[in-house]
Scaffold this motif. Sequence first.
Motif, PDB file in Angstrom:
ATOM      1  N   ASP A  11      -8.935  -2.032  -0.451  1.00 47.97           N
ATOM      2  CA  ASP A  11      -9.746  -0.834  -0.258  1.00 47.97           C
ATOM      3  C   ASP A  11      -8.916   0.442  -0.341  1.00 47.97           C
ATOM      4  OD1 ASP A  11      -8.895  -2.236   2.160  1.00 47.97           O
ATOM      5  OD2 ASP A  11      -9.661  -0.522   3.260  1.00 47.97           O
ATOM      6  N   GLY A  12      -9.603   1.494  -0.780  1.00 50.76           N
ATOM      7  CA  GLY A  12      -8.957   2.790  -0.925  1.00 50.76           C
ATOM      8  C   GLY A  12      -8.220   2.957  -2.235  1.00 50.76           C
ATOM      9  N   MET A  13      -8.308   1.961  -3.125  1.00 55.54           N
ATOM     10  CA  MET A  13      -7.609   2.010  -4.404  1.00 55.54           C
ATOM     11  C   MET A  13      -8.579   1.697  -5.542  1.00 55.54           C
ATOM     12  SD  MET A  13      -4.337   2.640  -3.837  1.00 55.54           S
ATOM     13  CE  MET A  13      -3.410   2.841  -2.292  1.00 55.54           C
ATOM     14  N   ALA A  14      -8.189   2.103  -6.738  1.00 54.49           N
ATOM     15  CA  ALA A  14      -8.927   1.676  -7.922  1.00 54.49           C
ATOM     16  C   ALA A  14      -8.546   0.231  -8.216  1.00 54.49           C
ATOM     17  CB  ALA A  14      -8.581   2.572  -9.106  1.00 54.49           C
ATOM     18  N   CYS A  15      -9.523  -0.597  -8.518  1.00 55.30           N
ATOM     19  CA  CYS A  15      -9.268  -2.022  -8.720  1.00 55.30           C
ATOM     20  C   CYS A  15     -10.009  -2.524  -9.957  1.00 55.30           C
ATOM     21  CB  CYS A  15      -9.742  -2.846  -7.514  1.00 55.30           C
ATOM     22  SG  CYS A  15      -9.018  -2.402  -5.934  1.00 55.30           S
ATOM     23  N   GLY A  16      -9.428  -3.544 -10.585  1.00 52.50           N
ATOM     24  CA  GLY A  16     -10.153  -4.279 -11.604  1.00 52.50           C
ATOM     25  C   GLY A  16      -9.614  -4.085 -13.012  1.00 52.50           C
ATOM     26  N   ARG A  52       0.830  -1.205   0.000  1.00 50.75           N
ATOM     27  CA  ARG A  52       0.000   0.000   0.000  1.00 50.75           C
ATOM     28  C   ARG A  52       0.867   1.259   0.000  1.00 50.75           C
ATOM     29  NH1 ARG A  52      -5.083   1.511   0.958  1.00 50.75           N
ATOM     30  NH2 ARG A  52      -5.652  -0.670   1.131  1.00 50.75           N
ATOM     31  N   SER A  53       1.888   1.306   0.824  1.00 45.71           N
ATOM     32  CA  SER A  53       2.726   2.506   0.908  1.00 45.71           C
ATOM     33  C   SER A  53       3.446   2.772  -0.410  1.00 45.71           C
ATOM     34  CB  SER A  53       3.747   2.360   2.047  1.00 45.71           C
ATOM     35  OG  SER A  53       4.608   1.250   1.824  1.00 45.71           O
ATOM     36  N   SER A  54       3.782   1.715  -1.152  1.00 42.19           N
ATOM     37  CA  SER A  54       4.467   1.903  -2.432  1.00 42.19           C
ATOM     38  C   SER A  54       3.555   2.550  -3.466  1.00 42.19           C
ATOM     39  CB  SER A  54       4.976   0.557  -2.962  1.00 42.19           C
ATOM     40  OG  SER A  54       5.957   0.016  -2.102  1.00 42.19           O
ATOM     41  N   LEU A  55       2.271   2.232  -3.402  1.00 39.44           N
ATOM     42  CA  LEU A  55       1.309   2.884  -4.289  1.00 39.44           C
ATOM     43  C   LEU A  55       1.087   4.340  -3.874  1.00 39.44           C
ATOM     44  CD1 LEU A  55      -1.317   0.010  -4.619  1.00 39.44           C
ATOM     45  CD2 LEU A  55       0.041   0.951  -6.496  1.00 39.44           C
ATOM     46  N   VAL A  65      -4.332  -3.078  -9.337  1.00 42.14           N
ATOM     47  CA  VAL A  65      -4.687  -2.127  -8.281  1.00 42.14           C
ATOM     48  C   VAL A  65      -3.822  -0.887  -8.470  1.00 42.14           C
ATOM     49  CG1 VAL A  65      -4.685  -1.720  -5.791  1.00 42.14           C
ATOM     50  CG2 VAL A  65      -5.267  -3.989  -6.670  1.00 42.14           C
ATOM     51  N   TRP A  66      -4.416   0.293  -8.352  1.00 40.38           N
ATOM     52  CA  TRP A  66      -3.630   1.511  -8.485  1.00 40.38           C
ATOM     53  C   TRP A  66      -4.304   2.647  -7.743  1.00 40.38           C
ATOM     54  CZ3 TRP A  66      -6.882  -0.475 -12.060  1.00 40.38           C
ATOM     55  CH2 TRP A  66      -7.827   0.368 -12.631  1.00 40.38           C
ATOM     56  N   LEU A  67      -3.554   3.711  -7.525  1.00 37.10           N
ATOM     57  CA  LEU A  67      -4.057   4.893  -6.839  1.00 37.10           C
ATOM     58  C   LEU A  67      -4.951   5.672  -7.789  1.00 37.10           C
ATOM     59  CD1 LEU A  67      -3.773   6.420  -4.109  1.00 37.10           C
ATOM     60  CD2 LEU A  67      -1.920   7.726  -5.164  1.00 37.10           C
ATOM     61  N   SER A  73      -4.742  -3.546   4.958  1.00 38.31           N
ATOM     62  CA  SER A  73      -6.000  -2.804   5.024  1.00 38.31           C
ATOM     63  C   SER A  73      -7.076  -3.582   5.773  1.00 38.31           C
ATOM     64  CB  SER A  73      -6.492  -2.468   3.613  1.00 38.31           C
ATOM     65  OG  SER A  73      -6.877  -3.643   2.923  1.00 38.31           O
ATOM     66  N   ALA A  74      -7.955  -2.839   6.414  1.00 40.43           N
ATOM     67  CA  ALA A  74      -8.999  -3.436   7.251  1.00 40.43           C
ATOM     68  C   ALA A  74      -9.952  -4.299   6.440  1.00 40.43           C
ATOM     69  CB  ALA A  74      -9.766  -2.333   7.984  1.00 40.43           C
ATOM     70  N   GLU A  75     -10.349  -3.821   5.253  1.00 40.41           N
ATOM     71  CA  GLU A  75     -11.292  -4.576   4.436  1.00 40.41           C
ATOM     72  C   GLU A  75     -10.686  -5.895   3.981  1.00 40.41           C
ATOM     73  OE1 GLU A  75     -14.049  -4.034   0.416  1.00 40.41           O
ATOM     74  OE2 GLU A  75     -12.962  -2.317   1.268  1.00 40.41           O
ATOM     75  N   PHE A  76      -9.405  -5.883   3.630  1.00 45.61           N
ATOM     76  CA  PHE A  76      -8.726  -7.106   3.224  1.00 45.61           C
ATOM     77  C   PHE A  76      -8.696  -8.112   4.373  1.00 45.61           C
ATOM     78  CE2 PHE A  76      -5.027  -9.826   2.843  1.00 45.61           C
ATOM     79  CZ  PHE A  76      -5.075 -10.249   1.525  1.00 45.61           C
ATOM     80  N   LYS A  77      -8.361  -7.627   5.570  1.00 39.61           N
ATOM     81  CA  LYS A  77      -8.287  -8.538   6.720  1.00 39.61           C
ATOM     82  C   LYS A  77      -9.653  -9.098   7.085  1.00 39.61           C
ATOM     83  CE  LYS A  77      -5.633  -5.742   9.272  1.00 39.61           C
ATOM     84  NZ  LYS A  77      -4.745  -5.248  10.363  1.00 39.61           N
ATOM     85  N   ARG A  78     -10.708  -8.283   6.915  1.00 38.74           N
ATOM     86  CA  ARG A  78     -12.049  -8.800   7.178  1.00 38.74           C
ATOM     87  C   ARG A  78     -12.402  -9.924   6.209  1.00 38.74           C
ATOM     88  NH1 ARG A  78     -13.359  -3.342   8.387  1.00 38.74           N
ATOM     89  NH2 ARG A  78     -13.905  -2.941   6.195  1.00 38.74           N
TER      90      ARG A  78
END
Length: 305
Positions: A156-161, A138-141, A275-277, A203-208
């Motif tokens: 979460d918090g990134m553009a995905c897909g 995440r920090s690298s992005l 995944v990207w910012l 990220s929280a969503e990933f861990k959930r």
Amino acid sequence: MERHMLERHEIETFLTLAEELHFGRTAERLRVTTGRISHVVKKLERRIGAPLFDRTSRVVRLTPIGRRLADDLTPLAAQMDEAVRRAVDAGRGVTGQLRVAFLGEWTAPILLKAVSLFAERHPDCEVDVHEAQLFNSRSSLLDGSIDILIASYPFDGMACGPALLSERRVLAVAAEHPLAREESVSLEVLAEHPMVQYPPVTSAEFKRDRTPDRTPSGRPVPKGPAGNTFSEMLSLVAMGRGVLPVGEHSRRYYPRPDVAYVPIHDAPPIERGPVWLETNTTARVREFVRAATDANRRTAAPSAS
């Protein structure tokens, strides 16, 4: 025959007001006066022959006709914007440098196929390939060290897909663990064993999604120790410190005599892709995502026939 053509500024004004439902904020976003917004809206309403907004001194609401017009125009406006962006990109060409990375050995083949097709299409753009780790993906992005990452969702918090890889979930357990002899297990067994945790920076969503606090029926899942890398987490599993839900590709890329992978028969699949910012959605990034999608489609085509 009467033609009801809308100009670009009229569409932009109407859709912005439909989103904001506030003349002042709309004027601020479009950098015009509120009087200009009111003038454009009244002109549209005269052309259509019906009110598009119900407005009082306190509130602005879309009328049913206004709502339908907004629903119809929104995707068309997005297509127009994308068409202009593609034309600008084509005129400029895709050049410069693109930094891409993969997270997990199983995503590397997808990334390399995308790099190959992207380089073929855009030879003037240099592509640097890196491997990311759980603790710095995440920090690298965020800091721009990498522009695009092939990783698993949710991110979460990134553009995905779009998703390029889908795999079943399995439960990693120690080779001597009682569950290692099962043909498959349910997510409910997670309530009966400590679960190895991802690094705190994950990220929280990933861990959930990967290491939930509760089973589908609501039973609490005991927490085990955390690892900093995937290999470290598997070592904790091998030591009997906990179990860990993972993707079935772990069998191939992380085979270990001290770890068994047991299918989870009631778990949804894991999906992986680019995944990207969001604020870093450059022409290079868009073209790389397109190349990754096309390369993946080419690879999958023979098996689908």
